[in-house]
Enzyme design. Sequence first.
Site, PDB file in Angstrom:
ATOM      1  N   ASP A  84       0.883  -1.138   0.004  1.00 13.31           N
ATOM      2  CA  ASP A  84      -0.088   0.176   0.013  1.00 13.31           C
ATOM      3  C   ASP A  84       0.818   1.261  -0.027  1.00 13.31           C
ATOM      4  O   ASP A  84       1.642   1.467   0.869  1.00 13.31           O
ATOM      5  CB  ASP A  84      -0.750  -0.019   1.180  1.00 13.31           C
TER       6      ASP A  84
ATOM      7  N   LYS B 146      -6.418  -7.149   0.691  1.00 16.72           N
ATOM      8  CA  LYS B 146      -7.478  -7.464   1.722  1.00 16.72           C
ATOM      9  C   LYS B 146      -7.083  -8.833   2.063  1.00 16.72           C
ATOM     10  O   LYS B 146      -7.372  -9.111   3.211  1.00 16.72           O
ATOM     11  CB  LYS B 146      -8.779  -7.691   0.893  1.00 16.72           C
TER      12      LYS B 146
ATOM     13  N   GLU C 101     -10.395 -10.076  -4.804  1.00 15.53           N
ATOM     14  CA  GLU C 101      -9.097  -9.471  -5.475  1.00 15.53           C
ATOM     15  C   GLU C 101      -8.403 -10.394  -5.992  1.00 15.53           C
ATOM     16  O   GLU C 101      -7.480  -9.846  -6.443  1.00 15.53           O
ATOM     17  CB  GLU C 101      -8.412  -8.578  -4.175  1.00 15.53           C
TER      18      GLU C 101
ATOM     19  N   ASP D  20     -11.359  -5.501   6.858  1.00 19.67           N
ATOM     20  CA  ASP D  20     -10.647  -6.926   6.786  1.00 19.67           C
ATOM     21  C   ASP D  20     -10.387  -7.611   8.242  1.00 19.67           C
ATOM     22  O   ASP D  20     -10.516  -8.683   8.585  1.00 19.67           O
ATOM     23  CB  ASP D  20      -9.287  -6.607   6.090  1.00 19.67           C
TER      24      ASP D  20
END
Length: 297
Positions: free
Chosen positions: A25, A52, A146, A240
């Site tokens: 991220d 995730k 994802e 999450d």
Amino acid sequence: MSTSLQSPAPKLAPTLTVVGSINLDITATANRLPSPGETVGGGVLRQQPGGKGANQAVAAARLTGHSRMVGAVGQDDAGASLLSAMSAAGVEVQDVSRAEAATGTALVLVDGGGENQIVVCPGANASVSLEGVTFADDEAVLCQLEVDQEVVLEAARQTKGFFVLNAAPAAPIIPELLERCDLVIVNETEYQLIPALRDAPLVAVTYGGEGSAIFVDGERVAGAPAVRVTDIANTIGAGDAFCAALVLALQSGLEYTHALSVANAVGADAVRDSSSQPALQPLEHYVEATRTAAQPA
């Protein structure tokens, strides 16, 4: 699974395997999010582990001391760093492959209130495979959307225990996959965007500040209020953490309302942490902290 009003003592921490995405991220935090075509200055840049799947695996490990991750990262420095971070948190990573593609990356914008906008570049997540992976009879398996939905379907087919789908990001779900789900977890927007969930046997829905609920065959059978949080730092990892906590709570033998209360409390702690993989208390802490609130008046 019991829906009685009494919560039995939790079992020994269940085993949870997460099949899903692992991302780096790259987060820019500013006072507010830009409008289309606008530039907002004064941001703070940070890189941290995300995805995730990885977020859920790390949350499970922090709640119970261990979990397992099935996924893929690139043969780059980012991939090595993410594997190290997961392992340090208590996640077994032997089933995370090293792909030729670059490690998945998420570009994240966060405003002063914790709201976010995210663009995900899948990279190695497109290479996730279940080749050589097996699941134990008592293993709960948690997936998201994802990674390729065919991989998620294969995970559902191979799961002998409790199979859970966090249907995020929202997408049409392969009918066989939905049939194989023991539980589907979504937020209220995803619940609206996936009409097939109205008839699903067991669905948990989160409503942000309004708490969460469980639906059985489209009928609401349980709900729990949100925990009020005034010091929000980051909302990215909260959903999450909620998913991991709810699966573990249900697998520990808690009834629906108590399990939702536990997951809500975990999610509240998550938003107080600036990390997408926040520090959490052991699962037992949340079970005891919410026990009274989960009982009928």
